[in-house]
Write a protein that holds these residues in place. Structure first.
Motif, PDB file in Angstrom:
ATOM      1  N   TRP A   1     -24.270  31.466  31.604  1.00  0.00           N
ATOM      2  CA  TRP A   1     -23.836  33.159  32.217  1.00  0.00           C
ATOM      3  C   TRP A   1     -23.688  34.740  31.160  1.00  0.00           C
ATOM      4  O   TRP A   1     -23.804  35.662  31.650  1.00  0.00           O
ATOM      5  CB  TRP A   1     -22.263  33.128  32.805  1.00  0.00           C
ATOM      6  CG  TRP A   1     -22.657  31.896  34.312  1.00  0.00           C
ATOM      7  CD1 TRP A   1     -22.398  30.327  33.706  1.00  0.00           C
ATOM      8  CD2 TRP A   1     -23.533  32.302  35.335  1.00  0.00           C
ATOM      9  NE1 TRP A   1     -22.972  29.929  35.088  1.00  0.00           N
ATOM     10  CE2 TRP A   1     -23.304  30.901  35.800  1.00  0.00           C
ATOM     11  CE3 TRP A   1     -24.085  33.260  35.927  1.00  0.00           C
ATOM     12  CZ2 TRP A   1     -23.322  30.529  37.009  1.00  0.00           C
ATOM     13  CZ3 TRP A   1     -23.438  33.055  37.544  1.00  0.00           C
ATOM     14  CH2 TRP A   1     -23.889  31.473  38.040  1.00  0.00           C
ATOM     15  N   LEU A   2     -23.769  34.080  30.121  1.00  0.00           N
ATOM     16  CA  LEU A   2     -24.099  35.481  29.159  1.00  0.00           C
ATOM     17  C   LEU A   2     -25.224  35.948  28.499  1.00  0.00           C
ATOM     18  O   LEU A   2     -25.015  36.497  28.685  1.00  0.00           O
ATOM     19  CB  LEU A   2     -22.697  35.314  27.511  1.00  0.00           C
ATOM     20  CG  LEU A   2     -21.688  35.187  27.992  1.00  0.00           C
ATOM     21  CD1 LEU A   2     -20.860  34.509  26.264  1.00  0.00           C
ATOM     22  CD2 LEU A   2     -21.222  36.985  27.997  1.00  0.00           C
ATOM     23  N   SER A   3     -25.963  34.904  28.068  1.00  0.00           N
ATOM     24  CA  SER A   3     -27.299  35.298  27.681  1.00  0.00           C
ATOM     25  C   SER A   3     -28.648  34.866  28.516  1.00  0.00           C
ATOM     26  O   SER A   3     -29.366  35.709  28.036  1.00  0.00           O
ATOM     27  CB  SER A   3     -27.514  34.395  26.477  1.00  0.00           C
ATOM     28  OG  SER A   3     -26.220  35.143  25.423  1.00  0.00           O
TER      29      SER A   3
ATOM     30  N   ARG B   1     -28.487  34.229  32.179  1.00  0.00           N
ATOM     31  CA  ARG B   1     -28.386  34.746  33.682  1.00  0.00           C
ATOM     32  C   ARG B   1     -27.919  36.142  33.546  1.00  0.00           C
ATOM     33  O   ARG B   1     -27.666  37.524  34.335  1.00  0.00           O
ATOM     34  CB  ARG B   1     -26.648  33.986  34.412  1.00  0.00           C
ATOM     35  CG  ARG B   1     -27.842  32.802  35.176  1.00  0.00           C
ATOM     36  CD  ARG B   1     -28.574  32.964  36.106  1.00  0.00           C
ATOM     37  NE  ARG B   1     -28.077  33.729  37.016  1.00  0.00           N
ATOM     38  CZ  ARG B   1     -27.901  32.850  38.488  1.00  0.00           C
ATOM     39  NH1 ARG B   1     -28.008  31.492  38.859  1.00  0.00           N
ATOM     40  NH2 ARG B   1     -27.054  33.157  39.239  1.00  0.00           N
ATOM     41  N   LYS B   2     -26.591  36.925  32.458  1.00  0.00           N
ATOM     42  CA  LYS B   2     -25.861  37.769  32.066  1.00  0.00           C
ATOM     43  C   LYS B   2     -25.373  38.662  33.149  1.00  0.00           C
ATOM     44  O   LYS B   2     -25.516  39.727  33.594  1.00  0.00           O
ATOM     45  CB  LYS B   2     -27.700  38.564  31.615  1.00  0.00           C
ATOM     46  CG  LYS B   2     -28.486  38.321  30.839  1.00  0.00           C
ATOM     47  CD  LYS B   2     -29.380  39.632  30.084  1.00  0.00           C
ATOM     48  CE  LYS B   2     -30.321  39.056  28.856  1.00  0.00           C
ATOM     49  NZ  LYS B   2     -31.263  38.178  28.681  1.00  0.00           N
ATOM     50  N   GLN B   3     -24.511  37.347  33.387  1.00  0.00           N
ATOM     51  CA  GLN B   3     -23.728  37.827  34.609  1.00  0.00           C
ATOM     52  C   GLN B   3     -22.628  36.746  34.198  1.00  0.00           C
ATOM     53  O   GLN B   3     -21.616  36.385  35.260  1.00  0.00           O
ATOM     54  CB  GLN B   3     -24.381  37.384  36.056  1.00  0.00           C
ATOM     55  CG  GLN B   3     -25.249  38.162  36.481  1.00  0.00           C
ATOM     56  CD  GLN B   3     -26.359  37.506  37.838  1.00  0.00           C
ATOM     57  OE1 GLN B   3     -26.209  36.346  38.076  1.00  0.00           O
ATOM     58  NE2 GLN B   3     -26.097  38.061  38.969  1.00  0.00           N
TER      59      GLN B   3
ATOM     60  N   GLU C   1     -25.560  33.035  21.486  1.00  0.00           N
ATOM     61  CA  GLU C   1     -26.027  33.566  22.339  1.00  0.00           C
ATOM     62  C   GLU C   1     -24.433  33.007  23.274  1.00  0.00           C
ATOM     63  O   GLU C   1     -24.086  33.319  24.096  1.00  0.00           O
ATOM     64  CB  GLU C   1     -26.893  32.867  22.877  1.00  0.00           C
ATOM     65  CG  GLU C   1     -28.516  33.040  22.195  1.00  0.00           C
ATOM     66  CD  GLU C   1     -30.206  31.994  22.696  1.00  0.00           C
ATOM     67  OE1 GLU C   1     -29.865  32.292  23.854  1.00  0.00           O
ATOM     68  OE2 GLU C   1     -30.872  32.757  21.960  1.00  0.00           O
TER      69      GLU C   1
END
Ligand SMILES: N[C@@H](CCC(=O)N[C@@H](CS)C(=O)NCC(=O)O)C(=O)O
Length: 201
Positions: free
Chosen positions: A111-113, A115-117, A170
């Protein structure tokens, strides 16, 4: 030739690519974009799980779950010991990776790196981060006096844990705070035939 359904950024898929590279096993790689919902029709028809990696053998046998695939491929090689207790130690660390490391660290990284959401998973992220912190501390403690995770040598337990933890940065972790884990990551990288996550063959 076996067929590997693969997504390059997945740590679970990387485990299989790394082991195959180190054992000199060739495969047909089928790239599946897990960021979209779609799956090839033949993929969906052969096993109920949508998850990668998946290995399909020449005789049609379908293997899901990265740990099971590693176990199958490593049988009869130095990366999976013959000794009964040593095999159980290997499995013990592979199960720990699947129950305590991967579900937390890989989810936070996703989710952090990827999907980046992170805003979509704000509450879970705090849980995943704390659970990952505890799991990384367990790994760090084990490496106090041990060069590898099981059987006093490089095995598929190291491959499983490496592929999930080497990208801990990440997921928001500073690996410099884990000096034994950092040294072990380097030890794994120096094994013959090592390939990086994004290396193409
Ligand atoms: N326990 C499984 C986890 C597999 C897994 O979570 N795969 C992810 C990629 S790392 C996936 O395919 N996600 C897409 C989906 O579930 O649809 C394993 O080790 O193989």
């Amino acid at each position: 030739m076996p067929r590997l359904y693969d997504f390059p950024l997945s740590g679970d898929c990387y485990k299989v690519r790394l082991l195959m590279a180190q054992l000199g096993i060739a495969c047909e790689r089928v790239h599946v974009d897990i960021l979209s919902a779609g799956r090839p029709a033949e993929f969906q028809a052969r096993h109920p799980s949508p998850e990668l990696p998946r290995l399909e053998l020449d005789d049609g046998t379908v293997l899901a779950e990265s740990g099971a695939i590693l176990f199958y491929l490593a049988e009869g090689t130095p990366l999976l010991p013959d000794d009964r207790a040593a095999r159980a130690q290997v499995l013990s660390w592979m199960f720990y990776e699947q129950s305590s490391v991967e579900p937390n660290l890989a989810a936070a990284r996703w989710w952090l790196s990827i999907r980046k959401q992170p805003e979509l998973r704000r509450d879970q992220l705090a849980f995943w981060y704390e659970a990952s912190r505890q799991a990384l501390a367990v790994l760090e403690r084990h490496l106090d006096g041990n060069d590898f995770f099981a059987a006093a040598r490089y095995t598929i337990a190291d491959i499983a844990i490496y592929c999930t933890t080497h990208v801990a940065g990440e997921a928001g972790f500073d690996l410099r705070q884990y000096p034994r884990l950092s040294a072990w990551l380097q030890r794994v990288r120096s094994q013959p035939g090592h390939v990086g996550m994004m290396d193409e063959d």
